[in-house]
Design a protein around this motif. Structure first.
Motif, PDB file in Angstrom:
ATOM      1  N   GLN A  66       9.647   9.057  -5.664  1.00  0.00           N
ATOM      2  CA  GLN A  66      10.535   7.826  -5.817  1.00  0.00           C
ATOM      3  C   GLN A  66       9.831   6.347  -5.603  1.00  0.00           C
ATOM      4  O   GLN A  66      10.405   4.958  -6.684  1.00  0.00           O
ATOM      5  CB  GLN A  66      11.896   7.575  -4.551  1.00  0.00           C
ATOM      6  CG  GLN A  66      13.058   9.220  -4.573  1.00  0.00           C
ATOM      7  CD  GLN A  66      13.728   9.396  -3.058  1.00  0.00           C
ATOM      8  OE1 GLN A  66      12.682   8.509  -2.010  1.00  0.00           O
ATOM      9  NE2 GLN A  66      14.461   9.339  -3.509  1.00  0.00           N
ATOM     10  N   LEU A  67       9.550   6.569  -5.019  1.00  0.00           N
ATOM     11  CA  LEU A  67       8.796   4.599  -4.530  1.00  0.00           C
ATOM     12  C   LEU A  67       7.884   4.602  -6.253  1.00  0.00           C
ATOM     13  O   LEU A  67       8.240   3.307  -6.619  1.00  0.00           O
ATOM     14  CB  LEU A  67       7.556   4.977  -4.147  1.00  0.00           C
ATOM     15  CG  LEU A  67       8.231   4.536  -2.707  1.00  0.00           C
ATOM     16  CD1 LEU A  67       6.395   4.553  -1.685  1.00  0.00           C
ATOM     17  CD2 LEU A  67       8.420   2.957  -2.726  1.00  0.00           C
ATOM     18  N   ALA A  68       7.173   5.122  -6.935  1.00  0.00           N
ATOM     19  CA  ALA A  68       6.361   5.331  -8.267  1.00  0.00           C
ATOM     20  C   ALA A  68       7.835   4.579  -9.121  1.00  0.00           C
ATOM     21  O   ALA A  68       7.338   4.042 -10.336  1.00  0.00           O
ATOM     22  CB  ALA A  68       5.511   6.734  -8.535  1.00  0.00           C
ATOM     23  N   LEU A  69       8.576   5.297  -9.279  1.00  0.00           N
ATOM     24  CA  LEU A  69      10.206   5.234 -10.004  1.00  0.00           C
ATOM     25  C   LEU A  69      10.429   3.892  -9.992  1.00  0.00           C
ATOM     26  O   LEU A  69      10.498   2.917 -11.230  1.00  0.00           O
ATOM     27  CB  LEU A  69      11.261   6.750 -10.114  1.00  0.00           C
ATOM     28  CG  LEU A  69      11.194   8.078 -10.280  1.00  0.00           C
ATOM     29  CD1 LEU A  69      11.463   9.084  -9.927  1.00  0.00           C
ATOM     30  CD2 LEU A  69      10.617   7.678 -12.084  1.00  0.00           C
ATOM     31  N   GLU A 108       3.867  18.598 -14.367  1.00  0.00           N
ATOM     32  CA  GLU A 108       2.974  18.459 -14.909  1.00  0.00           C
ATOM     33  C   GLU A 108       3.104  16.860 -15.769  1.00  0.00           C
ATOM     34  O   GLU A 108       1.834  15.963 -15.186  1.00  0.00           O
ATOM     35  CB  GLU A 108       1.529  19.400 -15.379  1.00  0.00           C
ATOM     36  CG  GLU A 108       1.684  20.751 -14.174  1.00  0.00           C
ATOM     37  CD  GLU A 108      -0.201  21.100 -14.491  1.00  0.00           C
ATOM     38  OE1 GLU A 108      -0.861  20.909 -15.120  1.00  0.00           O
ATOM     39  OE2 GLU A 108       0.358  22.439 -14.204  1.00  0.00           O
ATOM     40  N   ALA A 109       3.398  16.759 -16.377  1.00  0.00           N
ATOM     41  CA  ALA A 109       2.732  15.977 -17.609  1.00  0.00           C
ATOM     42  C   ALA A 109       3.732  14.825 -17.314  1.00  0.00           C
ATOM     43  O   ALA A 109       3.584  13.084 -17.015  1.00  0.00           O
ATOM     44  CB  ALA A 109       4.323  16.218 -19.093  1.00  0.00           C
ATOM     45  N   THR A 110       4.691  14.910 -15.707  1.00  0.00           N
ATOM     46  CA  THR A 110       5.519  13.575 -15.051  1.00  0.00           C
ATOM     47  C   THR A 110       5.161  12.889 -14.523  1.00  0.00           C
ATOM     48  O   THR A 110       4.388  11.964 -14.275  1.00  0.00           O
ATOM     49  CB  THR A 110       6.865  14.347 -15.538  1.00  0.00           C
ATOM     50  OG1 THR A 110       7.452  14.314 -15.996  1.00  0.00           O
ATOM     51  CG2 THR A 110       8.032  12.492 -14.561  1.00  0.00           C
ATOM     52  N   MET A 111       4.208  14.291 -13.539  1.00  0.00           N
ATOM     53  CA  MET A 111       3.580  13.465 -12.663  1.00  0.00           C
ATOM     54  C   MET A 111       2.126  12.674 -13.251  1.00  0.00           C
ATOM     55  O   MET A 111       1.848  11.616 -12.654  1.00  0.00           O
ATOM     56  CB  MET A 111       3.188  14.898 -11.436  1.00  0.00           C
ATOM     57  CG  MET A 111       4.225  15.431 -10.745  1.00  0.00           C
ATOM     58  SD  MET A 111       3.751  17.148  -9.883  1.00  0.00           S
ATOM     59  CE  MET A 111       2.312  15.885  -8.945  1.00  0.00           C
ATOM     60  N   ALA A 112       1.446  13.023 -14.366  1.00  0.00           N
ATOM     61  CA  ALA A 112       0.304  12.237 -14.758  1.00  0.00           C
ATOM     62  C   ALA A 112       1.289  11.173 -15.278  1.00  0.00           C
ATOM     63  O   ALA A 112       0.361  10.210 -14.909  1.00  0.00           O
ATOM     64  CB  ALA A 112       0.241  13.302 -15.855  1.00  0.00           C
ATOM     65  N   LYS A 116      -0.112   6.476 -12.757  1.00  0.00           N
ATOM     66  CA  LYS A 116      -0.337   5.104 -13.392  1.00  0.00           C
ATOM     67  C   LYS A 116       0.373   3.970 -12.953  1.00  0.00           C
ATOM     68  O   LYS A 116      -0.303   3.054 -12.085  1.00  0.00           O
ATOM     69  CB  LYS A 116       0.194   4.153 -14.714  1.00  0.00           C
ATOM     70  CG  LYS A 116       1.842   4.644 -14.599  1.00  0.00           C
ATOM     71  CD  LYS A 116       2.764   4.566 -16.177  1.00  0.00           C
ATOM     72  CE  LYS A 116       2.647   4.967 -17.160  1.00  0.00           C
ATOM     73  NZ  LYS A 116       3.535   4.858 -18.470  1.00  0.00           N
ATOM     74  N   VAL A 117       1.777   4.822 -11.480  1.00  0.00           N
ATOM     75  CA  VAL A 117       1.308   3.935 -10.480  1.00  0.00           C
ATOM     76  C   VAL A 117       1.048   4.547  -9.042  1.00  0.00           C
ATOM     77  O   VAL A 117       1.065   5.667  -8.939  1.00  0.00           O
ATOM     78  CB  VAL A 117       2.301   3.783  -9.860  1.00  0.00           C
ATOM     79  CG1 VAL A 117       2.992   2.794  -8.950  1.00  0.00           C
ATOM     80  CG2 VAL A 117       3.395   2.515 -11.457  1.00  0.00           C
ATOM     81  N   ASN A 118      -0.325   3.523  -8.740  1.00  0.00           N
ATOM     82  CA  ASN A 118      -0.957   4.374  -7.260  1.00  0.00           C
ATOM     83  C   ASN A 118      -0.286   3.895  -5.766  1.00  0.00           C
ATOM     84  O   ASN A 118      -0.504   3.057  -5.274  1.00  0.00           O
ATOM     85  CB  ASN A 118      -2.438   3.590  -7.240  1.00  0.00           C
ATOM     86  CG  ASN A 118      -3.367   4.643  -6.629  1.00  0.00           C
ATOM     87  OD1 ASN A 118      -3.005   4.704  -5.586  1.00  0.00           O
ATOM     88  ND2 ASN A 118      -4.543   3.056  -5.869  1.00  0.00           N
ATOM     89  N   VAL A 119       0.277   4.846  -5.487  1.00  0.00           N
ATOM     90  CA  VAL A 119       1.067   4.583  -4.189  1.00  0.00           C
ATOM     91  C   VAL A 119      -0.055   5.123  -3.494  1.00  0.00           C
ATOM     92  O   VAL A 119       0.644   6.239  -3.550  1.00  0.00           O
ATOM     93  CB  VAL A 119       2.927   5.632  -4.388  1.00  0.00           C
ATOM     94  CG1 VAL A 119       3.543   5.431  -2.771  1.00  0.00           C
ATOM     95  CG2 VAL A 119       3.654   5.037  -5.389  1.00  0.00           C
ATOM     96  N   THR A 120      -0.202   4.279  -2.821  1.00  0.00           N
ATOM     97  CA  THR A 120      -1.888   4.858  -1.795  1.00  0.00           C
ATOM     98  C   THR A 120      -0.834   5.384  -0.987  1.00  0.00           C
ATOM     99  O   THR A 120      -1.783   6.766   0.083  1.00  0.00           O
ATOM    100  CB  THR A 120      -2.267   3.743  -1.698  1.00  0.00           C
ATOM    101  OG1 THR A 120      -1.545   3.150  -1.328  1.00  0.00           O
ATOM    102  CG2 THR A 120      -3.308   2.749  -3.029  1.00  0.00           C
ATOM    103  N   ALA A 121       0.140   5.267  -0.370  1.00  0.00           N
ATOM    104  CA  ALA A 121       0.873   5.711   1.171  1.00  0.00           C
ATOM    105  C   ALA A 121       1.985   5.594   1.330  1.00  0.00           C
ATOM    106  O   ALA A 121       3.193   5.005   0.083  1.00  0.00           O
ATOM    107  CB  ALA A 121       0.298   5.506   2.112  1.00  0.00           C
TER     108      ALA A 121
END
Length: 361
Positions: A66-69, A108-112, A116-121
């Motif tokens: 959710q955070l990445a989106l 998998e394609a969506t996760m890849a 591009k957004v690095n949500v470290t935590a």
């Protein structure tokens, strides 16, 4: 927002959730007492706090997605860590914009693509600024428009409600992220969803306190330019489209009702009112008696249109915020397009007079 039962269940998590001006001096941090602040907006900054962050509850395991989106502009609505319809809707919008199959599933394609957004935590530990904690709250916020008209502002009911909006989440989620020993108040430490900080807006956005509103919502002042907005009634989304026809953002919406259906057709943006007053006219509401008197309601996040009104060429219709973010996509509206306050603030930063708006079935 109906949080009274929830607050009773929170125990000491809400123990410091009060607005007591007599305690303002005691609640200031040492840094505020001993130094001048060059920019008062810095007093709304949630600084990182020292300490260990609890592990994420299993029930919130979709929070990182959710955070990445959210960071990419494909809003899942509230950040509640759940794998529900709002997340599926956001994934489909992101997949369309990324040229992927629109499944709404986290394949998998969506996760890849999301990588591009690095949500470290998924969470962070922050200190609540005194200026944020000591704003005026309205715990007995009335439902009646005539009673609301007597208030100096239509502000938050509680600090918990304000914190939930600042971090695009719900009080329930904040409760799940923190222990029952956690207290909230000026200078207290709390675990929140890991939303990035935003830079203070430029001075020209200070009219009607809009710069402070953006900071209080964790919304960046700089937003991408768009050429049009498309609102889909059946799917329940609003998409922002650039000059090349590319979808650059998507937000869940509530669109009308059987009594006040969304006016399907082509419209344009006439203007944007930030932190607007609301002219309450009972004759425009089917579920309100015409014998009620007109009222002028002061600005505030809990007003009928939230923090922003995007006026459309269709009379009496607009795109706006709400004081009930968890109801987006789950409740009816009086014909207009309603978003969470933070998403409405984002869209307001993208549009200008003349922006095309398409309402489709």
């Amino acid at each position: 927002m109906k949080y009274f039962a929830l607050l009773l269940a929170m125990g000491t998590l809400a123990a410091c959730d009060r607005n007591d001006s007599s305690n303002d001096k005691e609640q200031r941090t040492a840094s505020e007492e001993g130094s001048e602040v060059s920019d008062p907006r810095d007093l709304l900054k949630f600084t990182e706090a020292q300490g260990s962050v609890p592990s994420l509850p299993k029930a919130l395991d979709m929070l990182s997605v959710q955070l990445a989106l959210d960071r990419l502009g494909f809003s899942p609505g509230v950040l509640d860590g759940k794998n529900g319809e709002s997340l599926k809707l956001a994934l489909k919008g992101f997949q369309k914009a990324s040229g992927l199959e629109e499944t709404g599933a986290l394949d998998e394609a969506t996760m890849a693509a999301l990588a591009k957004v690095n949500v470290t935590a998924p969470t962070r530990l922050v200190r609540i600024p005194a200026m944020f904690a000591n704003q005026t709250f309205y715990p007995d916020f009335p439902a009646d428009a005539a009673a609301q008209a007597k208030l100096p502002a239509l502000g938050y009911r509680s600090l918990m409600e304000a914190l939930a909006e600042r971090f695009h989440t719900t009080p329930e989620t904040l409760l799940a992220l923190n222990s029952r020993d956690t207290q909230i108040g000026a200078d207290k430490i709390i675990v929140v969803p890991n939303l990035p900080d935003v830079s203070p807006p430029s001075a020209e956005l200070s009219a009607r306190g809009w710069d402070m509103t953006l900071l209080s919502l964790g919304v960046a002042a700089e937003q991408p330019d768009i050429e049009s907005i498309i609102v889909d009634k059946s799917e329940g989304w609003l998409r922002t489209v650039d000059g090349e026809g590319k979808t650059i953002g998507q937000f869940p919406v509530t669109t009308g009702s059987s009594h006040d259906p969304l006016p399907i057709g082509n419209w344009t943006v006439k203007g944007v009112a930030r932190n607007p007053e609301f002219h309450y006219n009972p004759k425009l509401f089917w579920d309100v008696s015409d014998s009620k008197e007109k009222q002028l309601l002061k600005p505030g996040p809990n007003g009928p249109v939230g923090v922003v009104w995007i006026d459309l060429s269709k009379p009496h219709y607009g795109i706006h915020g709400t004081g009930e973010p968890s109801t987006i996509g789950r409740a009816e509206s009086h014909g207009c397009v309603r978003l969470t306050n933070w998403d409405a603030a984002r869209v307001a930063g993208m549009v200008k007079p003349g922006t095309k708006v398409v309402f489709q079935k």
